[in-house]
Scaffold this active site. Sequence first.
Site, PDB file in Angstrom:
ATOM      1  N   MET A 138      -3.232   9.153   0.284  1.00  0.00           N
ATOM      2  CA  MET A 138      -4.639   8.806   0.532  1.00  0.00           C
ATOM      3  C   MET A 138      -5.070   9.275   1.929  1.00  0.00           C
ATOM      4  SD  MET A 138      -5.102   6.886  -2.254  1.00  0.00           S
ATOM      5  CE  MET A 138      -4.178   5.841  -3.372  1.00  0.00           C
ATOM      6  N   TYR A 170      -6.684   2.820   7.430  1.00  0.00           N
ATOM      7  CA  TYR A 170      -5.631   2.608   8.433  1.00  0.00           C
ATOM      8  C   TYR A 170      -5.373   3.894   9.206  1.00  0.00           C
ATOM      9  CZ  TYR A 170      -4.475  -1.552   5.641  1.00  0.00           C
ATOM     10  OH  TYR A 170      -4.513  -2.744   4.968  1.00  0.00           O
ATOM     11  N   HIS A 211      -6.057 -13.386   5.281  1.00  0.00           N
ATOM     12  CA  HIS A 211      -5.019 -12.487   4.760  1.00  0.00           C
ATOM     13  C   HIS A 211      -4.225 -11.908   5.920  1.00  0.00           C
ATOM     14  CE1 HIS A 211      -8.553  -9.986   5.609  1.00  0.00           C
ATOM     15  NE2 HIS A 211      -7.700  -9.024   5.903  1.00  0.00           N
ATOM     16  N   HIS A 220      -5.405 -11.924   9.597  1.00  0.00           N
ATOM     17  CA  HIS A 220      -6.830 -11.640   9.745  1.00  0.00           C
ATOM     18  C   HIS A 220      -7.675 -12.824   9.281  1.00  0.00           C
ATOM     19  CE1 HIS A 220     -10.162  -8.389   8.988  1.00  0.00           C
ATOM     20  NE2 HIS A 220     -10.563  -9.360   9.784  1.00  0.00           N
ATOM     21  N   GLU A 273       3.252   1.021  -3.774  1.00  0.00           N
ATOM     22  CA  GLU A 273       2.456   0.816  -4.989  1.00  0.00           C
ATOM     23  C   GLU A 273       1.302   1.809  -5.091  1.00  0.00           C
ATOM     24  OE1 GLU A 273       2.883  -3.668  -6.586  1.00  0.00           O
ATOM     25  OE2 GLU A 273       1.776  -3.553  -4.712  1.00  0.00           O
ATOM     26  N   ASN A 317     -10.447  -0.535  -0.143  1.00  0.00           N
ATOM     27  CA  ASN A 317     -11.483  -0.977   0.792  1.00  0.00           C
ATOM     28  C   ASN A 317     -11.080  -0.820   2.255  1.00  0.00           C
ATOM     29  OD1 ASN A 317      -9.687  -3.056  -0.306  1.00  0.00           O
ATOM     30  ND2 ASN A 317     -10.748  -4.501   1.015  1.00  0.00           N
ATOM     31  N   TYR A 318      -9.783  -0.597   2.533  1.00  0.00           N
ATOM     32  CA  TYR A 318      -9.319  -0.540   3.922  1.00  0.00           C
ATOM     33  C   TYR A 318      -8.996   0.876   4.377  1.00  0.00           C
ATOM     34  CZ  TYR A 318      -8.888  -5.111   6.073  1.00  0.00           C
ATOM     35  OH  TYR A 318      -9.158  -6.296   6.694  1.00  0.00           O
ATOM     36  N   ASP A 328       0.808  -1.224   0.000  1.00  0.00           N
ATOM     37  CA  ASP A 328       0.000   0.000   0.000  1.00  0.00           C
ATOM     38  C   ASP A 328       0.840   1.272   0.000  1.00  0.00           C
ATOM     39  OD1 ASP A 328      -2.594  -1.054  -0.141  1.00  0.00           O
ATOM     40  OD2 ASP A 328      -2.610  -1.513   1.989  1.00  0.00           O
ATOM     41  N   ASP A 353      15.034   5.754  12.545  1.00  0.00           N
ATOM     42  CA  ASP A 353      16.401   6.263  12.395  1.00  0.00           C
ATOM     43  C   ASP A 353      16.772   6.861  13.751  1.00  0.00           C
ATOM     44  OD1 ASP A 353      18.610   7.815  11.852  1.00  0.00           O
ATOM     45  OD2 ASP A 353      17.675   8.975  10.233  1.00  0.00           O
TER      46      ASP A 353
HETATM   47 CO    CO Z   1      -7.927  -7.527   7.220  1.00  0.00          CO
END
Ligand code: CO
Length: 633
Positions: A299, A377, A426, A587, A293, A374-375, A290, A435
């Site tokens: 986002m 975070y 998944h 998950h 890519e 769809n997720y 994520d 650092d």
């Molecule tokens: Co999940």
Amino acid sequence: MTENSNHPLSILSASEISDAVSILKKSNKEHEHSSFSYISLNEPDKKSLKENSNLEKIVKIVGVDKKSNGFEAEINISKKELLTEKKISNKAGPTYTLSEIFGAIELTMGDENYQKALEKRGIKELSLVQIDPWPGGGFVNKNIKSGNRALRAISFLKDSEKDNAYARPIQGLIAHVDLTEKKVVEIEDHGVVKVPEASARYDKDGQETLRESPKEIAITQPEGVGFSVKDNLISWEGWQLRASIDPIEGLALHQVSLNDRPIFYRAGLSDMVVPYGSSDPMHWWKAVHDGTEYGFGTMTNSLTLGCDCLGEIYYLDAHKLAFDGSVETIENAICIHEEDFGVQWKHNDATQMGYNEVRRSRRLVVSSFATIGNYDYGIFWYLYLDGTIQLEIKLTGVVGISAYHADIHKSGQDFKISPELASPIHQHLFNVRIDWDLDDGENQLYETNVEPLPINNTNPEGTQFQAVSSHLKKESEAQRNIAPEKSRTWKVVNPSKLNKVGLPTAYKILYGNTPTLLSNPNSPPGKRAAFAKYNIWATPFQNEERCGGGRHTVMHSGEGGLEEITAQDRNISECDLVTWLTFGVTHLPRPEDWPVMPVEYCGFHLIPVGFFDQNPTINLPPSCSSKSKSNKQ
Ligand code: CO
């Protein structure tokens, strides 16, 4: 909302971004047709910044040109000049741009074979079809030429504009899109499975009834907040740090110090991967990075006061480069606030008739949320009064989904989460790069295991156990996993700063239970996301080593990742130390995760070990609030 200053680590302003783009476009007219995915400051390293805080600002812009070739350019925005421009090999290409993602959707939608496959399923209304493109690397369709950029797309059906499309997967239909050739090269169709019928909206209008509102909790700070923010520099209870949004990493922290003692120079999400373990044709090939890519940080959500964030909040805005070269402002991108956190310490002295000393804990929260498909975070950093630093990732949103059918539920790979739907097993694996600059000097890394002692003359009853620490001196020695049965921890140490008990000052890395990568190490996801094989890696600092999976991962095979970075097996025995921490969740979806998932948490703590000479909160004044009430008053 915030004025940008000229500190070398200030958040890039909208005008700095638009200046950089115009300098690039002026120097090369071809870039009028390019699409962009990334702009960020070339952050100075800790040594350069200590020597000179008046550095010129250099930014990097990354994108793809009209022929789908990746490029990166460095621009000195202080001098307004282009410094370098070079091609990026598409074998390990730059982040997908939004125009490529929209392009893949349009190409799929317009494809005759795709439309025929929809017709076979009785779907005629194309405007209600939602197409989700996924990265095309790792398992490349045979019709896509090596060096071409690709996406593959799966589809869902809405019943109206506002519907949750994930309730109705169009099972077994996958479009392979070549972005370089701008065409769909194959429609993979695994046969018609009935499109599920039930709706699964999660908005308030989609519920039959709403429960009564819980009683309001109001968080007020009548004397004002305890922190201050100037530019992106945050100060609170002896802590100082800067916060920013990196286009790949999302929320990043800089120059974190406590009582003017540096702890780390920078921390950010170096990469993440979501590998799927199902055999379902909709999912088995998915293992999205994520960060590199899809541009996790680009986002980032605009947060809303009272909903996303409760209490007395200070927000920082961020600015991003949109795919067309314009600047978009993410208002309220970073949320900063204080929270009460229960009891900090307490003792009730029974010998003195219940003499009770108690102090309350509080923490400073610096957080952001990003939505990738769809997720959703959340990245939540917490700083505590006792020197603890915590990173908590919040996972929510909508799980990957398939239409349930007879073949799907034979093993522990897919879980029935509604009468018509199954969700595949998944993982979500995050890698955070820290650092270090612990106590302003070279650092070392130690591993500690707690082991029982053998029964012998000095341990006749077998009751004794001890901590055994070992100094990890090379990169290969520092590729380690957790071992809860040994209470294993790692410690970052400054050997030249001693505390009151004569030991070097240190911070300990504390994990909870956390998985590592389950994909076979020789499989494409195993190679591309090799950073997730170990819970910890350590390297000597190199400014360009920022991404655990490799800087450019679109269509890549693992180039530039931690395996390659650490292949030289450099000496880390006493150095400018960088640790790379992998953690996450495996998950197994449950009915309760549908139609939207309650937040699940993962992360780690960094706690001082001999960094202070005693409990640093011993001098906290009692803080018994007179505004508290009880039924006993
Ligand atoms: Co999940």
